[in-house]
Structures are given as C-alpha cells and as structure tokens.
Design an enzyme around this catalytic site. Structure first.
Site, PDB file in Angstrom:
ATOM      1  N   GLU A  47       0.851  -1.190   0.000  1.00 21.18           N
ATOM      2  CA  GLU A  47       0.000   0.000   0.000  1.00 21.18           C
ATOM      3  C   GLU A  47       0.888   1.241   0.000  1.00 21.18           C
ATOM      4  O   GLU A  47       1.856   1.277   0.750  1.00 21.18           O
ATOM      5  CB  GLU A  47      -0.906   0.019   1.223  1.00 21.18           C
ATOM      6  CG  GLU A  47      -1.942   1.135   1.138  1.00 21.18           C
ATOM      7  CD  GLU A  47      -2.904   1.177   2.337  1.00 21.18           C
ATOM      8  OE1 GLU A  47      -2.768   0.338   3.250  1.00 21.18           O
ATOM      9  OE2 GLU A  47      -3.759   2.058   2.336  1.00 21.18           O
ATOM     10  N   GLY A  95       3.726   2.586  10.738  1.00 27.39           N
ATOM     11  CA  GLY A  95       3.476   1.802  11.944  1.00 27.39           C
ATOM     12  C   GLY A  95       3.253   0.323  11.664  1.00 27.39           C
ATOM     13  O   GLY A  95       3.888  -0.539  12.268  1.00 27.39           O
ATOM     14  N   ALA A  96       2.343   0.051  10.745  1.00 22.57           N
ATOM     15  CA  ALA A  96       1.980  -1.335  10.481  1.00 22.57           C
ATOM     16  C   ALA A  96       1.131  -1.401   9.230  1.00 22.57           C
ATOM     17  O   ALA A  96       0.722  -0.371   8.705  1.00 22.57           O
ATOM     18  CB  ALA A  96       1.180  -1.895  11.659  1.00 22.57           C
ATOM     19  N   MET A  97       0.861  -2.632   8.781  1.00 19.74           N
ATOM     20  CA  MET A  97       0.095  -2.802   7.547  1.00 19.74           C
ATOM     21  C   MET A  97      -0.838  -3.986   7.665  1.00 19.74           C
ATOM     22  O   MET A  97      -0.436  -5.071   8.086  1.00 19.74           O
ATOM     23  CB  MET A  97       1.075  -2.967   6.376  1.00 19.74           C
ATOM     24  CG  MET A  97       0.416  -3.199   5.041  1.00 19.74           C
ATOM     25  SD  MET A  97      -0.574  -1.758   4.526  1.00 19.74           S
ATOM     26  CE  MET A  97      -1.850  -2.578   3.595  1.00 19.74           C
ATOM     27  N   GLU A  98      -2.076  -3.762   7.245  1.00 16.65           N
ATOM     28  CA  GLU A  98      -3.168  -4.702   7.497  1.00 16.65           C
ATOM     29  C   GLU A  98      -3.312  -5.814   6.465  1.00 16.65           C
ATOM     30  O   GLU A  98      -4.415  -6.353   6.286  1.00 16.65           O
ATOM     31  CB  GLU A  98      -4.480  -3.916   7.561  1.00 16.65           C
ATOM     32  CG  GLU A  98      -4.966  -3.325   6.218  1.00 16.65           C
ATOM     33  CD  GLU A  98      -4.593  -1.870   5.983  1.00 16.65           C
ATOM     34  OE1 GLU A  98      -3.581  -1.416   6.567  1.00 16.65           O
ATOM     35  OE2 GLU A  98      -5.287  -1.199   5.210  1.00 16.65           O
ATOM     36  N   HIS A 145      -6.092  -1.532  15.467  1.00  9.47           N
ATOM     37  CA  HIS A 145      -6.348  -0.845  14.190  1.00  9.47           C
ATOM     38  C   HIS A 145      -6.185  -1.808  13.003  1.00  9.47           C
ATOM     39  O   HIS A 145      -7.075  -1.914  12.156  1.00  9.47           O
ATOM     40  CB  HIS A 145      -5.393   0.345  14.060  1.00  9.47           C
ATOM     41  CG  HIS A 145      -5.557   1.133  12.805  1.00  9.47           C
ATOM     42  ND1 HIS A 145      -6.276   2.306  12.748  1.00  9.47           N
ATOM     43  CD2 HIS A 145      -5.088   0.932  11.552  1.00  9.47           C
ATOM     44  CE1 HIS A 145      -6.248   2.779  11.520  1.00  9.47           C
ATOM     45  NE2 HIS A 145      -5.529   1.969  10.774  1.00  9.47           N
ATOM     46  N   GLU A 146      -5.066  -2.490  12.961  1.00 10.96           N
ATOM     47  CA  GLU A 146      -4.828  -3.375  11.811  1.00 10.96           C
ATOM     48  C   GLU A 146      -5.826  -4.528  11.807  1.00 10.96           C
ATOM     49  O   GLU A 146      -6.301  -4.937  10.759  1.00 10.96           O
ATOM     50  CB  GLU A 146      -3.387  -3.909  11.805  1.00 10.96           C
ATOM     51  CG  GLU A 146      -2.292  -2.842  11.875  1.00 10.96           C
ATOM     52  CD  GLU A 146      -2.451  -1.681  10.914  1.00 10.96           C
ATOM     53  OE1 GLU A 146      -3.026  -1.872   9.827  1.00 10.96           O
ATOM     54  OE2 GLU A 146      -2.020  -0.563  11.249  1.00 10.96           O
ATOM     55  N   GLU A 203      -9.627   4.403   6.404  1.00  8.78           N
ATOM     56  CA  GLU A 203      -8.745   4.864   7.481  1.00  8.78           C
ATOM     57  C   GLU A 203      -9.473   5.686   8.550  1.00  8.78           C
ATOM     58  O   GLU A 203      -9.271   5.464   9.745  1.00  8.78           O
ATOM     59  CB  GLU A 203      -7.559   5.646   6.903  1.00  8.78           C
ATOM     60  CG  GLU A 203      -6.608   4.789   6.065  1.00  8.78           C
ATOM     61  CD  GLU A 203      -6.038   3.575   6.780  1.00  8.78           C
ATOM     62  OE1 GLU A 203      -6.172   3.468   8.008  1.00  8.78           O
ATOM     63  OE2 GLU A 203      -5.481   2.692   6.091  1.00  8.78           O
TER      64      GLU A 203
HETATM   65  N1  B3K Z   1      -2.822   1.106   5.687  1.00  7.37           N
HETATM   66  C1  B3K Z   1      -1.511   1.272   6.259  1.00  7.37           C
HETATM   67  C2  B3K Z   1      -0.812   2.494   5.823  1.00  7.37           C
HETATM   68  C3  B3K Z   1      -0.180   2.408   4.494  1.00  7.37           C
HETATM   69  C4  B3K Z   1       0.643   3.625   4.249  1.00  7.37           C
HETATM   70  C5  B3K Z   1       1.211   3.656   2.878  1.00  7.37           C
HETATM   71  N2  B3K Z   1       2.106   4.761   2.711  1.00  7.37           N
HETATM   72  C6  B3K Z   1      -1.543   1.207   7.737  1.00  7.37           C
HETATM   73  C7  B3K Z   1      -2.812   1.567   8.370  1.00  7.37           C
HETATM   74  O1  B3K Z   1      -3.320   2.662   8.257  1.00  7.37           O
HETATM   75  O2  B3K Z   1      -3.382   0.726   8.991  1.00  7.37           O
HETATM   76 ZN    ZN Z   2      -5.256   2.025   8.804  1.00  7.07          ZN
END
Ligand code: B3K
Ligand code: ZN
Length: 862
Positions: free
Chosen positions: A125, A265-268, A301-302, A324
């Site tokens: 993403e 931070g993290a990615m879902e 969140h994730e 988001e």
């Molecule tokens: N969806 C990802 C963020 C991606 C950022 C790309 N530059 C994390 C989050 O919002 O949960």
């Molecule tokens: Zn998110």
C-alpha cells in the site's frame, strides 16, 4: 517555481474510470534471492471495455518474459517503459504470464519487496505492488491469490503469505517450498510476503460462532517475551469487535510479523499483518506506558481493517478515509474501552488541534477525501486519518450508537467483497437510519477548520436561554469558497445549585439560534463537550467561568479544555507584554493546589488538568506564530507554577505509592501524575538534582526512566548530561531504546543539540536506511524542539533541509514526511520565513527530486 511544475502526473478524483480489464486469479511464484528474486505471475484476465489496451503498472523491474495463453511474446508485441507494460491486441478472456526479476537488497525505499535486515518482506500500500510485478495496481481490481515461495530451507524456516497454508516441503536442492491460498479476493495492496527466521508465539482464539483461529506472532530471535503483550492485545481486539460491532474473524490463521525496517506503523495485509517492531515489542524495561498504549491501539487498528478496509475496500485512493477514518475511529473506541475514555479523547483532540489544524492552515490542506494527488503516499495524513475519524465520530453522535452500528452493519453487508466509495458508506448510514445526510456529506469534500462562534443570552422573566451559534470556515490554499457544515454541538448547562443538563444542538446553517425553555436560573454553558466537532471554538467565557467549568463539568475532556483555553489566554496576555505573575489569578493557584492535594479518581486526568498546552497547540491560535513569545510565556508560567506549588507538588509526588511495574490504566495514570510533579519540581528554584537522580536510579521501568530524563533535560542540563550518558551506555545494543535516546538528544533545547545529533549519527546502531532511527533523531528535532529548530540563524532549518535532501534518494516516503515543519513557512515572521523558504527552494532545485518531496515543496512554494 521550477519549470516542471505542471509536468508531473497529478491525478484528479473526478477522472476515475473503471478498469478496462479485471484480474480474477493470480498465481505468484517467488524464487527469493537478495539481489535477483524471480517473480512469475500467472493471471487470468477478462476484458471489461471493448478495444482498450491492457496497461499494467510496473516500476524498478527487469522484465524477463511475457506470454499470452502460454505463447511467449516477442519484444515488438508489447510496449515497455519505466512505469508500465502495455499489450494492445488481446482476446476477451486469457491467461497472462509475466516473469520479472528484482533486487530486494537495493530497495531502500522499503516499498514492494525488500530486505529488512535478513528478512524478506513486502509493503504494497498504496502503490508498491508495481515494484513486485506488472499488474493493475489499483484497489478496485480484486483477485484471488495463490502464492508459492521458494527459498533456502535452512536460512528461511518461515515463508509466509496471505490466507491459508496449502503445503510445505523441501525440494531436492535444499529449498523450502511453501504454497499459500487466500480465498478472499483482494486488491494487490493487501498482498504480503515474509521470509525469515523468527521466534514464533502462538495463541488460539475461538470466535463467537465457534471458529478456531490460530494466532501467530513472529518476532526477532530472542525477543519472544516482548511479543506477549501484543498477542494478548490481539485477542482483546478480536473479542471487542465481536461484542461492539458483531464482526468476526474469517480465516483459520492470523499472523503478525514484526520487522525492524518499516516506513510506517503497520500494515493490514489480509491474514498477515506486518508491523514496525516498535509497535509490537514491549517489556517493562524497554517500553513506556505510551508504547504499550500504542501497541494495543495499532494491533487493534490493523485487526479492525479486516472488515473496514479488507472485506470492504476502497474503489480508488481518493477514498482512503473510507477505510482509514473509519478504522481510526474504531481503534479509538477500542482503546477507550480498554482504558480511560477521557484520556483517549484528550489525546485525540490534541492531535487534531496541533497537526491537523496546522495541515488545514498550510499548503497541504485537503478534504478528508482529497481531490488531487501526485504521490498517494503523501495523503496518509492526519486529515484523512484523524479528521476522518472525527467525521465518523460526528456521524455516531448524530445517529446515536445504535443507529451508527446499524449503518455500519448495512454498509458491510451490502458491500462485502467490493471496492466502494465514501458516498456508498454515507448511503448505507442514511438507509439504515432514515436520516438525511446530504448536508453532512460536505465534510468529505470541504477542507479547512471551521470556526464556531458562540454566545448566550439569558432572559429571566421568560426563563429562556438563547444560544447563538455561527460558523465560518476560512479559505484554505486548496479551496477558497466554503459552505456551512452540519455540526453536532454537545453542550452541558451547569447551574449554581449543582444541577446539570445536557443538550445536543445540531447546526446546519451559517448562523443559528437555539432557544432552551424553562431554564430557571442562568447557567454556565459548557460548549462542545467531548469535542463533539473538529472546530475552533470562539467563546467569550471569562476566567472565572473557565475555572468553574474546569472544576465542575461532567466531561473530563471539557474540564481539560477549559484549562487549555484559560492558559491560551494567559499566554496571549504574556505575549502582549504582561508579566506572568500579574496575569495568574490566585484562584487558579489554589485550584491547582487542591487537585494536587485531592487528585481525581482518574489520576491521569489530574495530570492533564495540571498541564499547560504545548507549543504546537498554542502556535495554531496565531496567524503568524510568535515563536519566541510562546516559548518565553510557557517557560515563565511553568516556572512560576513550580515555585508557587512546590509544596503540594512534592507532597503529591511523595504520596503516590511506588509498586513493581505493571501496565494497566490505573498504574499508568499514577506514573503520569508522578512524572508531571517531577517535571514541575525540576523547574522550581530548589535544586532538584537529587530528586531526579533518585527517580532515575530507582526506576524499574522505562516510563519512569524517561520521565527523569525528560524532566532534567528541561531544567537541569548538568544532570541531564550525566543521566543521558548513563542511559546511552546502558542501552547501546538495543535499537528501539536507542531511538528514545536519539529523540531525547535531538529535543535538547540547548545549542549543544547539534553536537549531540552529530554524535548520534556516528552511533553504531544509527542507519540512514532505517526509518525508525532517522525519525527518532529528526522528527524529534524538528517537531519537539522549537527552540533550536526555529533558531534565528537558520541552523535548525538547514539541518532538516540537508536530511531531507539526503534521504530523498534513499527513502523518499520518509523524506517527504520529515519535511512537514518547513512547509508552513508563511506562518512565521519575515526573518524565519525567508530562511525556511530558501531551504525549500534549494530542495526544489535538486535534480531528479522524488514525486513525494516535489509535491510538498511545490505546493508550499507556489
Ligand atoms: N494502511 C496502512 C498504511 C499504508 C501507508 C502507505 N504509505 C496502515 C494503516 O493505516 O493501517
Ligand atoms: Zn489504517
């Protein structure tokens, strides 16, 4: 500014076109290698638009071969450039095979497939999949994925991807071969792959309908104990989503991997979340209460994205807030239920009032659903995320908790498996509740911070209270004309006899009057309880009433807010030339003393009530930020309070019992109040060296250690230098703790900060390739050190300029995030303006500047 202003490819929301082809299934095979990974992609495509060519996105790839229905194409049968692979003549339904090669080791942008230390991992993403293979890299192309990963078995015990594992074996060449299948069709931004050696923690979770889910958390070897909190937090999040929104997990396995190199931070990713290790690893010795809080919140969140983002995703990236804003709202509600709702809300309000209001007031102003984007990664903003969450919160306020839950349920049921828009979301909310949300929809298209002016008039003979409200949203750089918004304004009336009344005023027009009958004595009005709308309130409440609200409102947020308003006013009076002693009323000092003597049941709220607004919150209240005035006023008031309240501060500090570290709401609140007392005590005229030393030495946890360091840094430089040396020595081998050291060194308000930063750049753990390290030093410097960042000789701005310039070629996404404090140069005095503008101009002139940095610099300078 530069000649190429209009030559870059800005996309507009209105230009959306459905894809000419869809990809229904994709089989990916990865033969992993540090510098030459081979990716074979076999896709089933169907035409959706007659005659259109197939244009696949691809970047930084070496194309090895292309075949249609098994037949290899020669070079003149396709077109290839740096961004795409185009095929012109194609049947309506066919199999396309694309083989590419790429080099994870040299991928310093950390987008696509890259090496995080020894670990292969991905970040797709927003548009990173195009760095893995040629594809329709857009969120509205949903495909079913089959993934095969091949890598040397010894070195890579774990080969992970989305969904369920189909098979694993070791081939004759000693390679491990693992196959995965994700039964849920997904956009490529949710694809993930991880290969490495880890410690694995496992748990089970039985969903409300009885599905047995295996939970697996992967962390660096030797760090297993530090993963336990995150794993338990995941279980809490899963249970909470069932209880609050009736949402259940849908696969048999849920994996979370912590990696040391990560841009955010993290990615879902579906079934395989990838996390920055900073938001997974915790123990008492190395993580603060705030770290624990963040871990629980981000794990939540994730996880919550599994429904709001993954099962129902975005049609195009302009709709980002659809997933988001909604998911931030959900994680905020989760955190509130796990701890203190008041504190969670105060933290959220602080963020809106600082970073989000600043974004609205600067060159990057955009609605929560942006209209124009050059680099999508630049729009993962506090506006899209946090103002987006405020918009969702307002919906809940307007529709009620049950109405909102019904709307969410309808949205998810109606659009399960689809890629949709913010309008679809609002439609579901409207259909489920029969409420007209047409005016509310403006929150999605209008940028800027509304100003809400309020006043009251009481008429005793008719026992009527008249409330006058008018709203005005100043023009923003992206949008000159504004309209009136739908605003939920929650109020409380405080009567002299101690009784209270709550009302919800729903504002729809530019100016409105609300008449409240049968009000028999004139009340004090508490405006905007719970910060019910993300606006700037203009209320003419005198000092006495503000202090009354601070002491008596039912809502802790409103009490804290009254204190913030009070201090903003005092700071303004000091900046206008009044001596701090002259503007501080005696009533305030005694009120603060009484809070120290008899704290609230929620000690953290007491700490917040006793805290002054920070530099950024105050700065947002001025068209032109009076940097030196704010800093001087804050320092003056803090010191005065420290001296006037020394006794109650000391008593409060000593009364709070010390017990072995445990992270929970009550214990964290106690540490927060104790730290606040320490902070003030360090500022009082009496030498606090011993107290600070003792706090530091006796700490059995990172929260208290950091409190001692931060307090000494503000007031006792000699002590700080001693303690920070000890700290750096003690933690020299722990990168996440060294980040705290870097951040402290960089937030030193004294000139020695520049030498300190130089020293830290030479630290063995520092690396320009690791975003955590770079951010620890330079975000702290540019965002938490206004004294040195805003120096009148420009040395602070130049330091940031150099870093952004250097990083642009390494990791443009991180560079573009760091540049933020320079962008709002127009908000400063002429001397600073000129220095900041010149720094931006020099960055603009760098040949080959990334889109990420270019877009921001360009918007800022034009
Ligand atoms: N969806 C990802 C963020 C991606 C950022 C790309 N530059 C994390 C989050 O919002 O949960
Ligand atoms: Zn998110």
């Amino acid at each position: 500014m530069t000649a190429n202003t209009n030559t870059r490819n800005v996309k507009s929301r209105h230009d959306y076109q459905p894809p000419a082809f869809i990809i229904s299934t994709v089989k990916l095979c990865f033969e992993l290698d540090n510098t030459a990974t081979k990716v074979t992609s076999v896709m089933q495509l169907q035409r959706r638009q007659a005659g259109a060519p197939l244009k696949l996105d691809g970047q930084h790839l070496q194309l090895l071969s292309v075949a249609v229905n098994g037949k290899q194409l020669s070079e003149h049968e396709y077109r290839l450039d740096d961004e795409s692979l185009t095929l012109d003549t194609l049947p309506d339904s066919f199999e396309l095979t694309v083989v590419t090669q790429l080099s994870p080791q040299t991928n310093t942008a950390l987008e696509g497939l890259y090496l995080a230390g020894q670990t292969f991992c991905t970040q797709c993403e927003a548009e990173g999949f195009r760095r893995i293979s040629y594809f329709l890299d857009r969120p509205d192309v949903l495909a079913e994925y089959f993934v095969t990963i091949i890598a040397p078995a010894e070195q890579y015990p774990f080969l992970l991807s989305n969904g369920n594992k189909l098979s694993e074996h070791i081939d004759s060449a000693g390679n491990r071969v693992v196959q995965w299948h994700d039964p849920f069709a997904k956009p490529c931004y949710l694809f993930a792959l991880v290969a490495g050696d880890f410690d694995r923690l496992t748990e089970r979770f039985v969903t409300q309908s009885g599905r047995d889910v295996s939970l697996e958390l992967y962390v660096d070897k030797g760090a297993a104990a530090k993963g336990e909190f995150a794993l338990q937090a995941l279980k809490r999040a899963m249970r909470w989503d069932e209880q609050r929104f009736n949402l259940e997990y849908d696969l048999d396995i849920y994996m979370v991997v912590a990696v040391d190199f990560f841009n955010m931070g993290a990615m879902e990713n579906k079934g395989l979340n990838i996390f920055n290790s900073k938001y997974v690893l915790a123990d008492a010795g190395t993580a603060t209460d705030k770290d624990y809080f963040n871990i629980e919140s981000i794990i939540g969140h994730e996880y919550f994205h599994n429904w709001t983002g993954n099962r129902v995703t975005c049609r195009d990236w302009f709709q980002l807030s659809l997933k988001e804003g909604l998911t931030v709202f959900r994680d905020q509600e989760f955190s509130a239920d796990m701890g203190s709702p008041t504190l969670c809300r105060i933290d959220a309000v602080k963020l809106i009032r600082t970073a989000q209001f600043a974004e609205d007031a600067g060159p990057m102003a955009h609605p929560i659903r942006p209209e124009q984007v050059l680099e999508m990664n630049n729009f993962y903003t506090v506006t899209v995320y946090d103002k987006g969450a405020e918009v969702i919160r307002m919906l809940q306020t307007l529709l009620g908790r049950n109405g909102f839950a019904a709307g969410l349920a309808l949205y998810l049921q109606r659009h399960d498996g689809q890629a949709v828009t913010c309008d679809d979301f609002l439609q579901a909310m409207q259909d489920a509740t029969a409420k007209d949300l047409s005016r509310f929809a403006l929150w999605y298209s209008q940028s800027g911070t509304p100003e809400l002016a309020v006043s009251q008039h009481y008429d005793a003979p008719s026992a009527q209270l008249t409330l006058n409200l008018s709203q005005h949203t100043p023009a923003t750089t992206d949008q000159p004309i504004k309209q009136a918004l739908m605003l939920p304004v929650q109020i409380e009336l405080l009567f002299a006899d101690g009784t209270k009344q709550q009302h919800l005023l729903v504002m729809q027009e530019a100016s409105q009057q609300f008449l409240l009958p049968e009000i028999h004595t004139e009340p004090v009005v508490v405006w905007l309880e719970h910060f019910s709308a993300p606006v700037k309130l203009k209320a003419d409440i005198d000092d006495r009433h503000l202090l009354f609200i601070a002491g008596n409102a039912s809502d802790g947020v409103a009490r804290w807010d009254a204190m913030q308003q009070f201090w903003s006013r005092k700071v303004a009076q000091a900046i206008a030339g009044n001596a701090v002693e002259d503007v501080l009323p005696e009533a305030l000092v005694s009120m603060m003393a009484s809070w120290l003597q008899q704290p609230e049941p929620d000690l953290a709220l007491t700490a917040e009530l006793l805290s002054l607004p920070d530099f950024d919150t105050l700065a947002e209240q001025y068209q032109q930020v009076p940097v030196d005035g704010i800093l001087a006023a804050l320092a003056g008031f803090k010191q005065l309070l420290a001296m006037r309240l020394r006794e109650p501060l000391l008593q409060c500090y000593q009364r709070l019992p010390l017990s072995a570290y445990h992270y929970d709401q009550a214990a964290a609140a106690q540490r927060r109040l104790r730290s606040l007392c320490l902070h003030y005590l360090a500022l009082s005229a009496v030498d606090a060296t011993e107290l600070l030393q003792q706090h530091y030495q006796s700490a059995d946890n990172m929260t208290d250690t950091m409190a001692a360091l931060a307090a000494s840094q503000q007031a006792q430089p000699a002590t700080f230098n001693l303690l920070i040396d000890d700290f750096a020595q003690r933690w020299q081998h722990d990168a996440l703790v060294m980040d705290k050291c870097f951040a402290l060194v960089a937030s030193d308000p004294a000139e020695q900060v520049f030498d300190g930063i130089e020293t830290m750049l030479r630290h063995p753990l520092f690396s320009w390739h690791n975003p955590n390290r770079v951010r620890a030093l330079y975000s702290a410097f540019s965002m938490r050190n206004p004294q040195q960042f805003h120096r009148l000789d420009g040395k602070g701005y130049a330091a940031l300029e150099q870093v952004v310039g250097k990083l642009d070629g390494i990791n443009a996404q991180v560079a573009a995030r760091l540049i933020t404090p320079l962008l709002s140069w127009r908000r400063f005095d002429p001397v600073r303006q000129q220095l900041m503008q010149a720094a931006l101009q020099r960055l603009a002139n760098i040949p080959g500047l990334s889109n990420d940095v270019y877009e921001k610099v360009n918007r800022s300078l034009t």
